[in-house]
Scaffold this motif. Structure first.
Motif, PDB file in Angstrom:
ATOM      1  N   PRO A 120      -5.361  10.758   6.726  1.00 18.21           N
ATOM      2  CA  PRO A 120      -5.396   9.306   6.889  1.00 18.21           C
ATOM      3  C   PRO A 120      -6.086   8.549   5.760  1.00 18.21           C
ATOM      4  CG  PRO A 120      -5.963  10.396   8.937  1.00 18.21           C
ATOM      5  CD  PRO A 120      -5.943  11.451   7.881  1.00 18.21           C
ATOM      6  N   LEU A 121      -7.236   9.072   5.290  1.00 17.37           N
ATOM      7  CA  LEU A 121      -7.952   8.379   4.210  1.00 17.37           C
ATOM      8  C   LEU A 121      -7.089   8.293   2.957  1.00 17.37           C
ATOM      9  CD1 LEU A 121     -11.518   9.922   4.605  1.00 17.37           C
ATOM     10  CD2 LEU A 121     -10.884   7.545   5.008  1.00 17.37           C
ATOM     11  N   GLU A 122      -6.397   9.369   2.672  1.00 16.65           N
ATOM     12  CA  GLU A 122      -5.540   9.395   1.495  1.00 16.65           C
ATOM     13  C   GLU A 122      -4.339   8.460   1.670  1.00 16.65           C
ATOM     14  OE1 GLU A 122      -3.232  12.916  -0.814  1.00 16.65           O
ATOM     15  OE2 GLU A 122      -5.365  13.220  -0.416  1.00 16.65           O
ATOM     16  N   LEU A 123      -3.794   8.402   2.890  1.00 19.90           N
ATOM     17  CA  LEU A 123      -2.664   7.506   3.144  1.00 19.90           C
ATOM     18  C   LEU A 123      -3.047   6.060   2.865  1.00 19.90           C
ATOM     19  CD1 LEU A 123      -1.224   8.950   6.494  1.00 19.90           C
ATOM     20  CD2 LEU A 123      -0.130   9.005   4.254  1.00 19.90           C
ATOM     21  N   SER A 124      -4.210   5.637   3.368  1.00 18.67           N
ATOM     22  CA  SER A 124      -4.647   4.255   3.167  1.00 18.67           C
ATOM     23  C   SER A 124      -4.958   3.980   1.704  1.00 18.67           C
ATOM     24  CB  SER A 124      -5.875   3.961   4.033  1.00 18.67           C
ATOM     25  OG  SER A 124      -5.569   4.049   5.407  1.00 18.67           O
ATOM     26  N   SER A 125      -5.638   4.920   1.043  1.00 19.64           N
ATOM     27  CA  SER A 125      -6.003   4.732  -0.365  1.00 19.64           C
ATOM     28  C   SER A 125      -4.767   4.643  -1.247  1.00 19.64           C
ATOM     29  CB  SER A 125      -6.895   5.881  -0.839  1.00 19.64           C
ATOM     30  OG  SER A 125      -8.089   5.934  -0.089  1.00 19.64           O
ATOM     31  N   ARG A 126      -3.783   5.499  -0.992  1.00 15.76           N
ATOM     32  CA  ARG A 126      -2.579   5.503  -1.827  1.00 15.76           C
ATOM     33  C   ARG A 126      -1.709   4.274  -1.577  1.00 15.76           C
ATOM     34  NH1 ARG A 126      -3.685   8.134  -6.229  1.00 15.76           N
ATOM     35  NH2 ARG A 126      -5.014   9.905  -5.677  1.00 15.76           N
ATOM     36  N   THR A 127      -1.778   3.717  -0.375  1.00 15.32           N
ATOM     37  CA  THR A 127      -1.066   2.473  -0.106  1.00 15.32           C
ATOM     38  C   THR A 127      -1.614   1.358  -0.984  1.00 15.32           C
ATOM     39  OG1 THR A 127      -0.616   3.109   2.178  1.00 15.32           O
ATOM     40  CG2 THR A 127      -0.476   0.772   1.658  1.00 15.32           C
ATOM     41  N   VAL A 128      -2.941   1.306  -1.105  1.00 17.33           N
ATOM     42  CA  VAL A 128      -3.562   0.324  -2.005  1.00 17.33           C
ATOM     43  C   VAL A 128      -3.120   0.565  -3.443  1.00 17.33           C
ATOM     44  CG1 VAL A 128      -5.748  -0.522  -2.932  1.00 17.33           C
ATOM     45  CG2 VAL A 128      -5.546  -0.009  -0.493  1.00 17.33           C
ATOM     46  N   ALA A 129      -3.065   1.829  -3.842  1.00 21.44           N
ATOM     47  CA  ALA A 129      -2.682   2.167  -5.213  1.00 21.44           C
ATOM     48  C   ALA A 129      -1.275   1.666  -5.545  1.00 21.44           C
ATOM     49  CB  ALA A 129      -2.764   3.678  -5.431  1.00 21.44           C
ATOM     50  N   ARG A 130      -0.344   1.785  -4.600  1.00 23.75           N
ATOM     51  CA  ARG A 130       1.030   1.330  -4.854  1.00 23.75           C
ATOM     52  C   ARG A 130       1.087  -0.174  -5.090  1.00 23.75           C
ATOM     53  NH1 ARG A 130       2.343   5.443  -1.035  1.00 23.75           N
ATOM     54  NH2 ARG A 130       2.412   3.978   0.703  1.00 23.75           N
ATOM     55  N   LEU A 131       0.155  -0.904  -4.458  1.00 25.17           N
ATOM     56  CA  LEU A 131       0.137  -2.350  -4.657  1.00 25.17           C
ATOM     57  C   LEU A 131      -0.312  -2.733  -6.064  1.00 25.17           C
ATOM     58  CD1 LEU A 131      -1.318  -3.544  -1.237  1.00 25.17           C
ATOM     59  CD2 LEU A 131       0.977  -3.945  -2.119  1.00 25.17           C
ATOM     60  N   LEU A 132      -1.036  -1.842  -6.723  1.00 25.68           N
ATOM     61  CA  LEU A 132      -1.448  -2.123  -8.099  1.00 25.68           C
ATOM     62  C   LEU A 132      -0.244  -2.180  -9.026  1.00 25.68           C
ATOM     63  CD1 LEU A 132      -4.543   0.249  -8.333  1.00 25.68           C
ATOM     64  CD2 LEU A 132      -4.530  -2.199  -7.830  1.00 25.68           C
ATOM     65  N   GLU A 133       0.823  -1.448  -8.682  1.00 31.44           N
ATOM     66  CA  GLU A 133       2.035  -1.457  -9.497  1.00 31.44           C
ATOM     67  C   GLU A 133       2.868  -2.709  -9.253  1.00 31.44           C
ATOM     68  OE1 GLU A 133       4.087   2.185  -8.678  1.00 31.44           O
ATOM     69  OE2 GLU A 133       2.231   3.369  -8.706  1.00 31.44           O
ATOM     70  N   TYR A 134       2.670  -3.338  -8.081  1.00 29.51           N
ATOM     71  CA  TYR A 134       3.400  -4.561  -7.727  1.00 29.51           C
ATOM     72  C   TYR A 134       2.380  -5.563  -7.177  1.00 29.51           C
ATOM     73  CZ  TYR A 134       7.333  -1.361  -8.060  1.00 29.51           C
ATOM     74  OH  TYR A 134       8.234  -0.428  -8.508  1.00 29.51           O
ATOM     75  N   PRO A 135       1.566  -6.183  -8.060  1.00 34.94           N
ATOM     76  CA  PRO A 135       0.442  -7.015  -7.605  1.00 34.94           C
ATOM     77  C   PRO A 135       0.837  -8.177  -6.703  1.00 34.94           C
ATOM     78  CG  PRO A 135       0.256  -6.526  -9.945  1.00 34.94           C
ATOM     79  CD  PRO A 135       1.610  -6.077  -9.527  1.00 34.94           C
ATOM     80  N   ARG A 136       2.065  -8.667  -6.819  1.00 36.18           N
ATOM     81  CA  ARG A 136       2.460  -9.809  -5.988  1.00 36.18           C
ATOM     82  C   ARG A 136       3.124  -9.389  -4.679  1.00 36.18           C
ATOM     83  NH1 ARG A 136       4.288 -14.455 -10.439  1.00 36.18           N
ATOM     84  NH2 ARG A 136       2.181 -14.683 -11.265  1.00 36.18           N
ATOM     85  N   ALA A 137       3.208  -8.098  -4.453  1.00 29.75           N
ATOM     86  CA  ALA A 137       3.801  -7.600  -3.210  1.00 29.75           C
ATOM     87  C   ALA A 137       2.733  -7.471  -2.129  1.00 29.75           C
ATOM     88  CB  ALA A 137       4.463  -6.248  -3.453  1.00 29.75           C
ATOM     89  N   ASN A 138       3.187  -7.432  -0.875  1.00 33.56           N
ATOM     90  CA  ASN A 138       2.289  -7.193   0.255  1.00 33.56           C
ATOM     91  C   ASN A 138       2.264  -5.736   0.673  1.00 33.56           C
ATOM     92  OD1 ASN A 138       2.170 -10.140   0.485  1.00 33.56           O
ATOM     93  ND2 ASN A 138       1.437  -9.765   2.559  1.00 33.56           N
ATOM     94  N   ASN A 139       3.363  -5.033   0.426  1.00 35.29           N
ATOM     95  CA  ASN A 139       3.433  -3.622   0.780  1.00 35.29           C
ATOM     96  C   ASN A 139       4.557  -2.974  -0.007  1.00 35.29           C
ATOM     97  OD1 ASN A 139       3.821  -1.082   2.466  1.00 35.29           O
ATOM     98  ND2 ASN A 139       2.110  -2.064   3.537  1.00 35.29           N
ATOM     99  N   VAL A 140       4.385  -1.698  -0.303  1.00 34.76           N
ATOM    100  CA  VAL A 140       5.388  -0.946  -1.052  1.00 34.76           C
ATOM    101  C   VAL A 140       5.590   0.401  -0.360  1.00 34.76           C
ATOM    102  CG1 VAL A 140       6.016   0.085  -3.268  1.00 34.76           C
ATOM    103  CG2 VAL A 140       4.667  -2.036  -3.222  1.00 34.76           C
ATOM    104  N   LYS A 141       6.842   0.714  -0.006  1.00 32.18           N
ATOM    105  CA  LYS A 141       7.150   2.000   0.614  1.00 32.18           C
ATOM    106  C   LYS A 141       8.161   2.758  -0.236  1.00 32.18           C
ATOM    107  CE  LYS A 141       6.228   0.852   5.439  1.00 32.18           C
ATOM    108  NZ  LYS A 141       5.022   1.693   5.483  1.00 32.18           N
ATOM    109  N   ARG A 142       7.887   4.061  -0.386  1.00 35.05           N
ATOM    110  CA  ARG A 142       8.796   4.945  -1.110  1.00 35.05           C
ATOM    111  C   ARG A 142       9.485   5.865  -0.120  1.00 35.05           C
ATOM    112  NH1 ARG A 142       4.530   6.807  -5.835  1.00 35.05           N
ATOM    113  NH2 ARG A 142       4.376   4.800  -6.915  1.00 35.05           N
ATOM    114  N   PHE A 143      10.627   6.426  -0.543  1.00 37.58           N
ATOM    115  CA  PHE A 143      11.410   7.296   0.322  1.00 37.58           C
ATOM    116  C   PHE A 143      11.880   8.520  -0.446  1.00 37.58           C
ATOM    117  CE2 PHE A 143      12.183   2.881   1.610  1.00 37.58           C
ATOM    118  CZ  PHE A 143      11.743   2.915   2.917  1.00 37.58           C
TER     119      PHE A 143
END
Length: 438
Positions: A120-143
């Motif tokens: 869980p800690l890694e899931l939350s931390s990596r979600t924040v990291a993905r937002l650094l690549e798209y600063p104007r986004a609210n959330n980013v999901k990969r598949f």
């Protein structure tokens, strides 16, 4: 399915509540009050006892279970309970929740026969990291299967949906006020909408630039409120991106631990009394991003509002309680699932996914996307898909990284196509039946 859950805490409670609707659920915990509370809200079989004690499982010996889920806060207890269950019960599949980062890079879980490990800690931390690549986004999901992404952003002006979709991007969700909907092609997007875009990430990035102009285009300086495990984990990820990080906490000892863990790379500041003056004293208003990462949602909301008042243009709150999700969004705060929320959603996604069908949640769990790839030699090849009979759904075919609407003409399936169905989560059962019938 026959499901056994070890742990009646917040994650175990929410899993049991969701799963007991259509499955037979047994919950093991040594806290009788927690088990009683669960029985008052849902139809479960309670087993009182220590999940690390083999005697606790005596009532379940020689029973069969489709799924064993260990979700207490203690790694050791989860590991031991999984081993005992494997020895005492005939278990088809095992899922375990872990905190220790060591296990994420080891093969121990594979050797123990654990099918799915959730960090869980890694899931939350990596979600924040993905937002650094798209600063104007609210959330980013990969598949898996595709480089296309699901990215949400809050738009600043009205715009016809066709203006976005003609660029090869699909609008697969709109959060407007307290309502979530899967839009029709003719839907008009309104200023303040939080929209969910599925498609080429670079094309979406360009739309982010023109539809959301308030937040910075590049993140350089970050402030993290909360020096607990999650706050430190997020700070570590930010430092990996080469960013300037300040981490604050009311507890001086927590700041000392954070400074030691991060080896002095982030500035750890004790704001013992939690005063607003800390923003002026430490020039926190100059930050590009402020992240409130405590386990108290109300405190996280307050810190985000304070940060915005002091000039921070992008604020992010960790969401620990489901009931605060909509409030955070209504206040224009970017929301990231906290560790327990992340664990709950990831485990549900894992349970409902199979080797053929992949499930992912979005919009706080109100939206669901199912993905199924068309493999070599399947009878699906050459077929024309008929959309499911759902009130709100968007059926898309991803072919060679391009999106095609399944209802736009007679589109026959080819090998390698990715069938993508976006629905409201309350229609999951019907969607699963549709996929079963393909």
């Amino acid at each position: 399915m026959e499901i056994i859950i070890a742990g009646a805490g917040k994650v175990g409670f929410n899993l049991a509540r969701s799963l007991s609707v259509s499955h037979s659920v047994t919950v093991i915990d040594k806290n009788p009050s927690a088990l009683k509370r669960m029985q008052e809200h849902m139809d479960i079989l309670p087993v009182h006892g220590d999940i690390e004690d083999p005697l606790t499982y005596r009532k379940l010996i020689n029973e069969k279970a489709d799924l064993f889920i260990a979700v207490t806060d203690l790694d050791e207890a989860n590991i031991v309970s999984t081993l005992i269950a494997d020895d005492r019960i005939e278990v088809e599949r095992k899922i375990i929740r872990l905190r220790n980062r060591f296990f994420s890079g080891s093969s121990i879980m594979e050797k123990l026969g654990v099918d799915e490990t959730v960090f869980p800690l890694e899931l939350s931390s990596r979600t924040v990291a993905r937002l650094l690549e798209y600063p104007r986004a609210n959330n980013v999901k990969r598949f898996p299967y595709t480089d296309l992404k699901l990215i949400s952003l809050r738009i600043a002006r009205d715009i016809p949906m066709e203006e976005i979709e003609e660029d090869g991007i699909a609008v697969v969700g709109i959060e407007r006020g307290k309502a979530f909907l899967i839009p029709e092609t003719s839907q008009r997007l309104e200023a303040g909408d939080l929209i969910y875009l599925f498609g080429d990430p670079e094309k979406i990035r360009r739309h982010c630039a023109r539809l959301e102009e308030e937040t910075p285009w590049k993140i350089r300086r970050c402030v993290v409120f909360g020096a607990g495990d999650l706050g430190v984990g997020i700070a570590r990820v930010l430092l990996e991106y080469g960013l300037e990080v300040k981490i604050l906490d009311e507890n001086p000892e927590a700041c000392l631990r954070a400074d030691e863990t991060l080896e002095g790379e982030a500035m750890a500041i004790s704001c013992k009394y939690g005063t607003r003056e800390i923003f002026e004293e430490e020039n926190l208003g100059e930050a590009d991003l402020m992240i409130a990462a405590t386990d108290n949602d109300e405190y996280n909301i307050i810190k985000c509002l304070e940060a915005r008042e002091h000039g921070v243009r992008k604020v992010l709150a960790i969401n620990n309680e489901m009931e605060y999700y909509k409030l955070m969004h209504s206040l224009g705060i970017v929301v990231v699932r906290g560790p327990k929320m992340a664990a709950y959603h990831r485990i549900l996604e894992s349970i409902h996914s199979t080797r053929v069908l992949l499930e992912r949640k979005y919009c706080g769990g109100e939206g669901t996307v199912f993905l199924r790839q068309v493999p070599e030699g399947t009878p699906l090849i050459g077929r024309v898909l008929k959309p499911p009979r759902l009130e709100e759904a968007k059926l898309l075919i991803v072919r060679e990284e391009e999106i095609h609407r399944a209802d736009a003409g007679d589109l026959t399936l080819r090998e390698g196509d990715l069938i993508s169905l976006f629905i409201r989560s309350d229609e999951e059962a019907e969607a699963e039946r549709w996929f079963d019938g393909l």
